[in-house]
Design a protein around this motif. Structure first.
Motif, PDB file in Angstrom:
ATOM      1  N   LEU A 109       0.840  -1.197   0.000  1.00  0.00           N
ATOM      2  CA  LEU A 109       0.000   0.000   0.000  1.00  0.00           C
ATOM      3  C   LEU A 109       0.874   1.245   0.000  1.00  0.00           C
ATOM      4  CD1 LEU A 109      -2.644  -1.110   2.631  1.00  0.00           C
ATOM      5  CD2 LEU A 109      -2.905  -1.084   0.155  1.00  0.00           C
ATOM      6  N   ASP A 110       0.482   2.245  -0.726  1.00  0.00           N
ATOM      7  CA  ASP A 110       1.244   3.480  -0.759  1.00  0.00           C
ATOM      8  C   ASP A 110       0.854   4.376   0.424  1.00  0.00           C
ATOM      9  OD1 ASP A 110      -1.193   4.588  -1.398  1.00  0.00           O
ATOM     10  OD2 ASP A 110      -0.785   4.593  -3.551  1.00  0.00           O
ATOM     11  N   PRO A 111       1.671   5.353   0.755  1.00  0.00           N
ATOM     12  CA  PRO A 111       1.369   6.244   1.894  1.00  0.00           C
ATOM     13  C   PRO A 111       0.031   6.960   1.747  1.00  0.00           C
ATOM     14  CG  PRO A 111       3.653   6.496   1.200  1.00  0.00           C
ATOM     15  CD  PRO A 111       2.994   5.643   0.161  1.00  0.00           C
ATOM     16  N   ARG A 112      -0.358   7.213   0.504  1.00  0.00           N
ATOM     17  CA  ARG A 112      -1.628   7.920   0.320  1.00  0.00           C
ATOM     18  C   ARG A 112      -2.798   7.100   0.855  1.00  0.00           C
ATOM     19  NH1 ARG A 112      -3.679   9.243  -5.663  1.00  0.00           N
ATOM     20  NH2 ARG A 112      -3.824   6.965  -5.630  1.00  0.00           N
ATOM     21  N   ALA A 113      -2.737   5.766   0.704  1.00  0.00           N
ATOM     22  CA  ALA A 113      -3.811   4.915   1.204  1.00  0.00           C
ATOM     23  C   ALA A 113      -3.910   5.010   2.721  1.00  0.00           C
ATOM     24  CB  ALA A 113      -3.581   3.473   0.772  1.00  0.00           C
ATOM     25  N   ARG A 114      -2.752   5.064   3.386  1.00  0.00           N
ATOM     26  CA  ARG A 114      -2.794   5.200   4.845  1.00  0.00           C
ATOM     27  C   ARG A 114      -3.383   6.551   5.240  1.00  0.00           C
ATOM     28  NH1 ARG A 114      -0.687   3.087   9.444  1.00  0.00           N
ATOM     29  NH2 ARG A 114      -0.329   4.573  11.143  1.00  0.00           N
TER      30      ARG A 114
END
Length: 412
Positions: A109-114
């Motif tokens: 998962l990319d940071p944007r998803a978090r």
């Protein structure tokens, strides 16, 4: 012996009279027929009677039933959905498993998803604060109106408060009571959404290697039934995809969309008559909310109309027939005015005479043009303010052959 001159004269006169009568009788018949042909003939008409009695004015429009507290279960995180075994109509209890998702590994998962997951948690917390504030306000409002209702109930029983005033107070209390229950349900929905958002956020923790977190399980927030299944097969889904809808199909409300110019006459607490729901007798409800925003809807004739949703509750939820479910069509009549003792006449007797309303009243066997002043009109009956009295007879749907003084006779 010869007859006398006197007898001869008499005979002559008799013969002359007979010859005259021979022509006078046909002439009299002809004159009589001509006179009869030119005599005015009575025109057959349908009659109505001005009466005294109950009268209501309603705004009639189509509506549909819907579950009041509907929960749409969506995917809170990216993952592989396991096949859903539930079907519409299945009974569920609070805490039952609705769906299971195998989350994508946090490293993928990319940071944007978090950041999106964190934002969902914050939004859910704000939603709880807003819903709780609304619930507190609705509780206070309902408590105040309940005191007024109980106080006026005893006064009404003693005859100190009129029926109309008591009905208005009762309607306001019932509307506030339903609004309080709706606000409480909104709090429950917001709390459920927060739990889902927080649980989804935990799966972004790369240090969490507990086997219990290998799957993400969505539990039912309430007792009820499955209303609709949007995603049944196993497949990969992104966050926010609706999976299924749940709710209690016995807790129904009614949504009626009316023209915006009619909506200004509708107030919370007004009674609704529900017809053509598929059975008899008619059911009854109360307006809970007139939505503050209108929307554009294209009519069957292709005309753009500004319409407003009116939300209503069944007056006696325990008596809702089991055959009525979510999304069923009904015809609703919203009562915006009523009188128990109105002077009224059939609306079909009215026509415009200049700038005024008029009717043809029956006097003897003649039609008399009578100007009247009209109040409320529901399409079937019209309230008479001046110009007529109870018991007067009027002509229904008068043709252009009817004028003031025309000879008429009732149609058999």
């Amino acid at each position: 012996m010869n007859s006398s001159p006197k007898n001869n004269s008499t005979s002559t006169r008799l013969r002359s009279l007979m010859r005259s009568l021979k022509w006078l009788v046909p002439l009299a018949i002809v004159v009589g027929l001509v006179s009869l042909a030119f005599m005015p003939k009575a025109i057959e008409v349908d009659l109505g009677t001005v009466g005294q009695g109950a009268m209501t004015v309603t705004i009639d429009d189509d509506g549909e039933t819907r579950v009041r507290d509907r929960y749409t279960i969506s995917t809170p995180l990216t993952g592989q959905l396991q096949r859903i075994s539930l079907n519409p109509g299945d009974i569920i209890n609070k805490g039952d498993v609705l769906a299971i998702i195998n989350p994508v590994a946090p490293g993928l998962l990319d940071p944007r998803a978090r950041r999106q997951a964190v934002a969902q948690v914050n939004a859910a917390k704000a939603g709880i604060d807003s819903a709780t504030t609304q619930w507190e306000a609705r509780k206070m409002e309902a408590a105040q109106l309940e005191k007024s209702y109980l106080r006026n109930q005893s006064l009404h029983n003693n005859g100190s408060v009129s029926d109309a005033t008591y009905e208005q107070i009762e309607s306001a209390y019932l509307a506030a009571k339903h609004a309080r229950e709706a606000a409480r349900s909104a709090v429950a929905i917001a709390e459920f959404e927060l739990k889902l958002a927080e649980a989804a956020l935990l799966h972004f923790d790369e240090t969490n290697n507990n086997d219990d977190d290998a799957t993400f399980i969505i539990h039912s927030p309430v007792d009820g039934q499955v209303l609709r299944v949007h995603e049944k097969s196993s497949r990969s889904l992104q966050p926010g995809i609706p999976l299924l809808e749940i709710g209690n199909p016995r807790e129904l409300e009614i949504r009626i969309d009316v023209l915006s110019q009619d909506a200004v006459s509708i107030l919370p607490g007004q009674q609704i008559i529900i017809r053509h729901w598929g059975g008899t007798p008619a059911l009854h409800g109360r307006v809970r909310l007139v939505e503050p925003s209108a929307f554009t809807k294209v009519s069957a004739l292709g005309v753009d109309e500004q319409r407003v949703n009116v939300i209503a509750d069944f007056e006696k939820p325990d008596t809702i027939p089991d055959s009525i479910g979510d999304g069923y069509r009904v015809e609703a009549g919203i009562i915006i005015w009523e009188s128990k003792d109105a002077l009224k006449l059939p609306a079909g007797a009215l026509f415009r005479h200049g700038k005024n309303w008029a009717v043809y009243k029956i006097e003897g066997r003649r039609a008399r043009l009578t100007t009247v002043e009209i109040g409320r009109n529901n399409g079937d009956s019209a309230e008479v303010l001046t110009g007529l009295d109870a018991g007067d007879q009027v002509i229904l749907h008068p043709s252009d052959r009817i004028e003031d003084g025309t000879l008429i006779k009732p149609r058999s």
